[in-house]
Write a protein that holds these residues in place. Structure first.
Motif, short mmCIF file in Angstrom:
data_model
loop_
_atom_site.label_atom_id
_atom_site.label_comp_id
_atom_site.label_asym_id
_atom_site.label_seq_id
_atom_site.Cartn_x
_atom_site.Cartn_y
_atom_site.Cartn_z
N LYS A 114 0.96 -1.31 0.14
CA LYS A 114 0.06 0.03 -0.08
C LYS A 114 0.77 1.19 -0.01
N PRO A 115 2.03 1.46 0.89
CA PRO A 115 2.79 2.70 0.74
C PRO A 115 3.41 2.70 -0.51
N PHE A 116 3.36 1.74 -1.45
CA PHE A 116 4.01 2.04 -2.79
C PHE A 116 2.76 2.18 -3.82
N GLY A 117 1.74 2.29 -3.43
CA GLY A 117 0.56 2.73 -4.31
C GLY A 117 -0.28 1.64 -4.82
N VAL A 118 -0.06 0.57 -4.23
CA VAL A 118 -0.58 -0.69 -4.64
C VAL A 118 -1.98 -0.92 -3.88
N VAL A 119 -3.17 -0.77 -4.53
CA VAL A 119 -4.55 -0.93 -3.84
C VAL A 119 -4.76 -2.51 -3.63
N CYS A 120 -5.16 -2.57 -2.40
CA CYS A 120 -5.22 -4.33 -2.08
C CYS A 120 -6.80 -4.32 -1.35
N ASP A 121 -7.39 -4.93 -2.02
CA ASP A 121 -8.85 -5.56 -1.48
C ASP A 121 -8.91 -7.08 -1.02
N THR A 122 -9.85 -7.28 -0.48
CA THR A 122 -10.21 -8.62 0.11
C THR A 122 -11.37 -9.15 -0.05
N ARG A 123 -11.47 -10.34 -0.24
CA ARG A 123 -12.78 -11.25 -0.52
C ARG A 123 -12.87 -12.64 0.22
N PRO A 124 -13.89 -12.93 0.69
CA PRO A 124 -14.06 -14.34 1.24
C PRO A 124 -13.93 -15.45 0.22
N THR A 125 -13.19 -16.59 0.40
CA THR A 125 -12.88 -17.70 -0.26
C THR A 125 -14.16 -18.23 -0.85
N PRO A 126 -15.12 -18.57 -0.07
CA PRO A 126 -16.45 -19.34 -0.41
C PRO A 126 -17.11 -18.38 -1.57
N THR A 127 -16.95 -17.12 -1.53
CA THR A 127 -17.68 -16.41 -2.42
C THR A 127 -16.76 -15.64 -3.38
N PHE A 128 -15.77 -16.00 -3.66
CA PHE A 128 -14.50 -15.09 -4.33
C PHE A 128 -14.80 -14.73 -5.58
N LEU A 129 -15.71 -15.58 -6.44
CA LEU A 129 -16.27 -15.21 -7.70
C LEU A 129 -17.19 -13.92 -7.89
N ASP A 130 -17.84 -13.72 -6.65
CA ASP A 130 -18.88 -12.65 -6.56
C ASP A 130 -18.27 -11.26 -6.73
N GLY A 131 -18.59 -10.50 -7.60
CA GLY A 131 -18.11 -9.06 -7.84
C GLY A 131 -17.36 -9.16 -9.09
N GLY A 132 -16.98 -10.18 -9.69
CA GLY A 132 -16.17 -10.22 -10.78
C GLY A 132 -14.61 -9.60 -10.51
N PHE A 133 -13.79 -9.45 -11.51
CA PHE A 133 -12.37 -8.89 -11.24
C PHE A 133 -12.02 -7.76 -12.33
N ASN A 134 -12.91 -7.05 -12.64
CA ASN A 134 -12.69 -6.20 -13.39
C ASN A 134 -11.54 -4.88 -12.74
N GLY A 135 -10.48 -4.51 -13.18
CA GLY A 135 -9.66 -3.57 -12.68
C GLY A 135 -8.50 -4.32 -11.91
#
Length: 371
Positions: A114-135
């Motif tokens: 994060k301090p280098f400007g990389v945006v990090c999000d998290t998502r639960p494993t059982p629903t990892f497909l939900d929300g897609g992977f755009n971006g």
């Protein structure tokens, strides 16, 4: 285990055979050297220990044989994971991580990416497909997740990630390449903490990155050489020795875990049991499709923190330890490591002890805490 996996395992101990001449040692020699003889030679030979070593090459060859891919080794599993992130990401990239996987991966991303400007999000494993992977430039999954042992669909995720132009990385530490083959399901990169089952004797830290993409391997290798994140030759030699018994150990551990998980499911003191090999487990159907074996890790809950600690500490054939995958059975109450689990939650790593003797010890300790 598939016939292909059996074939790879059978050939593993004989990979050096074709290169041997009369009088050569059959076991891998250990090369302890930081410098090499290079009179007038600029390329094509070993020159300096930060860039290459014959012992590294041997263990990378063995790991690559099992992965059916090129491998780069590191001094720990986190070293391998860090190499992928820092070699492939730049400021402004977005990364998706499992919310319920190994906590150190998330901590590293939070504190150093994060301090280098990389945006990090998290998502639960059982629903990892939900929300897609755009971006997302890089998507990182761990299946089964550590410590709850949830599973996500590797093929579906790989297809969706690639559809958005991203890279899929799979942490395969809990399964090894004998238990699950993420590259065959479309993953771009596999990372593994070979500290665990691959070495199997709890006496070395090690990790590797595997990929069938030459550009990825080149970038990860360059990063390793530049920053000096290299394994020691002795550690590489130990892992090579451990690899030669991986199939035997892994088979014993997985078979024993299947037996013990079924018996734990019937014990009155145990709740919240998770093991992909159980027919009633939420992940069982998917596990049957994408896993060669169901693994040696089991998770479950006891009624309280104290009961969990007493169960582990009073079991005569169990070590209280934070790692897993060794020849000895080990267990840990994971909430003390910061995982978002109940106080009595236990991650059990089944070892190589005779299964009936091991179950007697487990049952005896469970009886004491449930009396």
């Amino acid at each position: 285990m598939s016939e292909t996996a059996k074939s790879r395992a059978a050939a593993l101990s004989h990979l050096r055979r074709d290169g041997l001449v009369a009088g050569d040692p059959i076991p891998l020699p250990l090369t302890m050297a930081s410098i090499f003889h290079t009179p007038g030679v600029e390329t094509g030979v070993d020159q300096y220990g930060r860039y290459d070593n014959p012992t590294w090459r041997a263990v990378e060859h063995a790991l690559g044989h099992l992965e059916d891919a090129r491998c780069v080794t590191f001094p720990s599993g986190m070293g391998a994971i860090s190499a992928v992130f820092f070699a492939l990401l730049k400021s402004g990239d977005r990364v998706l991580l499992p919310a319920d996987g190994y906590h150190a991966t998330r901590a590293m991303a939070e504190r150093f990416l994060k301090p280098f400007g990389v945006v990090c999000d998290t998502r639960p494993t059982p629903t990892f497909l939900d929300g897609g992977f755009n971006g997302y430039r890089l998507v990182f999954v761990e299946t089964p997740s550590n410590p709850r042992l949830d599973i996500c669909d590797l093929s579906a995720i790989a297809e969706a990630v690639h559809g958005q132009g991203g890279i899929l990385v799979v942490d395969n530490t809990t399964m090894t390449s004998l238990g699950q083959r993420p590259l065959d399901f479309g993953a771009d990169i596999v990372v593994s903490a070979d500290t665990k089952a691959v070495n199997g004797h709890s006496d070395v830290l090690f990790g590797h990155v595997a990929s069938r993409n030459a550009d990825i391997i080149s970038k990860v290798t360059d990063w390793r050489g530049m920053v000096g994140g290299i394994p020691g030759p002795f550690e590489a030699w130990l892992v090579h020795r451990g690899l030669e018994t991986l199939e035997v150990r892994f088979d014993r551990m997985c078979s024993s875990a299947e037996t013990i998980a079924q018996r734990l499911s019937e014990h009155r003191a145990v709740t919240g049991l998770r093991y992909p090999g159980l027919k009633g487990d939420p992940s069982h159907n998917l596990a049957r499709v994408q896993m060669e074996r169901f693994g040696f890790l089991i998770s479950f809950e006891l009624a309280s923190e104290q009961k969990a600690e007493d169960f582990i500490n009073n079991c005569s054939l169990m070590q209280a330890a934070t790692s897993f995958g060794g020849v000895h059975t080990a267990a840990e109450r994971r909430s003390k490591r910061g995982d978002a689990v109940p106080p009595g939650f236990i991650r059990l790593s089944v070892g190589c002890e005779p299964v009936e003797e091991l179950w007697k010890a487990i049952e005896a300790s469970l009886e004491k805490v449930s009396a």
